[in-house]
Write an enzyme that holds these catalytic residues in place. Structure first.
Site, PDB file in Angstrom:
ATOM      1  N   LEU A  83       4.818   1.724  -4.534  1.00  0.00           N
ATOM      2  CA  LEU A  83       5.367   0.532  -5.166  1.00  0.00           C
ATOM      3  C   LEU A  83       4.224  -0.448  -5.373  1.00  0.00           C
ATOM      4  CD1 LEU A  83       8.600  -0.107  -3.029  1.00  0.00           C
ATOM      5  CD2 LEU A  83       8.429   1.086  -5.219  1.00  0.00           C
ATOM      6  N   ASP A  84       4.266  -1.191  -6.456  1.00  0.00           N
ATOM      7  CA  ASP A  84       3.270  -2.237  -6.651  1.00  0.00           C
ATOM      8  C   ASP A  84       3.307  -3.209  -5.474  1.00  0.00           C
ATOM      9  OD1 ASP A  84       2.676  -1.068  -9.036  1.00  0.00           O
ATOM     10  OD2 ASP A  84       3.709  -2.550 -10.273  1.00  0.00           O
ATOM     11  N   LYS A  85       2.184  -3.838  -5.209  1.00  0.00           N
ATOM     12  CA  LYS A  85       2.054  -4.692  -4.026  1.00  0.00           C
ATOM     13  C   LYS A  85       3.152  -5.745  -3.945  1.00  0.00           C
ATOM     14  CE  LYS A  85      -1.301  -7.604  -1.588  1.00  0.00           C
ATOM     15  NZ  LYS A  85      -2.700  -8.094  -1.553  1.00  0.00           N
ATOM     16  N   ASN A 245       2.827   1.058 -12.911  1.00  0.00           N
ATOM     17  CA  ASN A 245       3.387  -0.150 -13.539  1.00  0.00           C
ATOM     18  C   ASN A 245       4.398   0.170 -14.642  1.00  0.00           C
ATOM     19  OD1 ASN A 245       0.045  -1.411 -13.430  1.00  0.00           O
ATOM     20  ND2 ASN A 245       1.639  -1.875 -11.949  1.00  0.00           N
TER      21      ASN A 245
END
EC number: 5.4.99.43
Length: 339
Positions: A83-85, A245
């Site tokens: 997962l993105d930060k 993303n």
């Protein structure tokens, strides 16, 4: 299944407030954890905002409580998707030799293991129009009057126009199949070319039109640039491909607006590395994005488990109006499970 909550792993968000990561389930083949915004999935530095070092410490403490001589082997725990930060929610950590099976399942190569991941996103639309009116303003809507199998798997030809494709005239469910253009850092095959990379991507979605929320006066007063003159629509998202993303990119391409509090995505996307604290947003008190990994199901011939992942403690404010305590309201939970 009753969630198993262990004491926190610690992480630091933009404002250096400590975060808590809960381990939802410990299965013989995998772990399900709930990642707050601000925790980075990749990286092995022993910092509190890197996932794996903290996870190892937590697991060692957990297993040693029952067996003081227990020795944890870090190689037995692998992050199989990311997962993105600044995205929150459920993550699968594979145990032992199961990592490759999970990775293959994400690309439909493993027929023995089935994994589904669904997300909830928040899409801010100008309050002068409904989401459907906003869509019609594009003047280029595509509606595919076909069954789901056909419209998800129709062969592409050189004349096929990619974009936002709705299943029917209700403008509720559909797919996004825009190509994604990324820096070479996002494609391991092209690390050193210095050229942008284009690759195909496919996202399924369902807009929950009837569950939209108008921000409260208090929200507008605190964060006017985020909430003023907006109506917030929840959207369920399921990835058919797993590009970096992908959801953030596809939402912006398809609906001409970014996810809530992701207003700087287009700038961030084209930067190799940034030391800017406000990398996603300058209009909210953190970089948290209105995107949450909310549902995971894992099934094999010998078992079938599903998990609805609540919003982590400390990340609730951005989701105000869509939660019952830190869990999603029942209508959203029902849509998550049945979509």
């Amino acid at each position: 299944m009753k969630p198993t909550f262990l004491k926190c792993l610690q992480g630091i968000d933009k404002n250096h407030a400590y975060r808590q990561i809960n381990i939802i389930d410990i299965h013989s083949r995998y772990l399900i954890i709930n990642k707050p915004s601000g925790i980075q999935c990749n990286g092995t530095k022993s910092h509190s905002n890197y996932l794996l070092p903290q996870l190892y410490k937590q697991l060692k403490a957990h297993f040693s409580a029952n067996n003081p001589n227990y020795k944890l082997n870090p190689d037995q725990y692998k992050v199989v998707h990311r997962l993105d930060k600044y995205v929150s929610g459920g993550l699968i950590i594979a145990r032992g030799k199961n990592a490759n099976a999970f990775r293959k399942s994400f690309s439909n190569q493993n027929t023995n293991l089935s994994v589904k991941r669904k997300y909830i996103g928040l899409v801010p639309i100008p309050n002068t129009v409904s989401f459907k009116q906003h869509l019609h303003e594009f003047g280029d809507l595509k509606v595919q009057h076909e069954n789901e199998v056909r419209y998800l798997n129709r062969p592409e030809s050189v004349t096929d126009k990619k974009g936002l494709i709705f299943k029917d005239d209700s403008l509720t469910e559909g797919i996004i199949n825009f190509d994604i253009v990324a820096l070479p850092k996002d494609d391991r095959r092209n690390k050193n070319t210095g050229e942008l990379v284009t690759y195909s991507a496919l996202t399924k979605f369902k807009i929950l039109h009837s569950m939209s929320q108008v921000p409260t006066n208090e929200q507008i007063s605190r964060f006017p640039k985020l909430y003023k003159n907006k109506t917030i629509y929840p959207i369920i998202i399921e990835l058919e491909t797993g590009r970096k993303n992908q959801i953030r990119d596809h939402i912006l391409q398809a609906f001409k607006v970014s996810l809530l509090n992701d207003d700087k995505f287009i700038d961030f996307k084209m930067v190799q590395k940034s030391n800017t604290a406000n990398i996603n947003s300058e209009v909210y008190n953190s970089n948290q994005i209105g995107l949450h990994s909310a549902y995971i199901s894992i099934s094999k011939s010998s078992f079938a488990n599903e998990y609805v992942i609540p919003i982590p403690e400390g990340d609730e404010y951005l989701w105000k109006g869509f939660l019952d305590e830190n869990s999603f309201i029942k209508t959203i939970n029902r849509e998550l499970i049945t979509f």
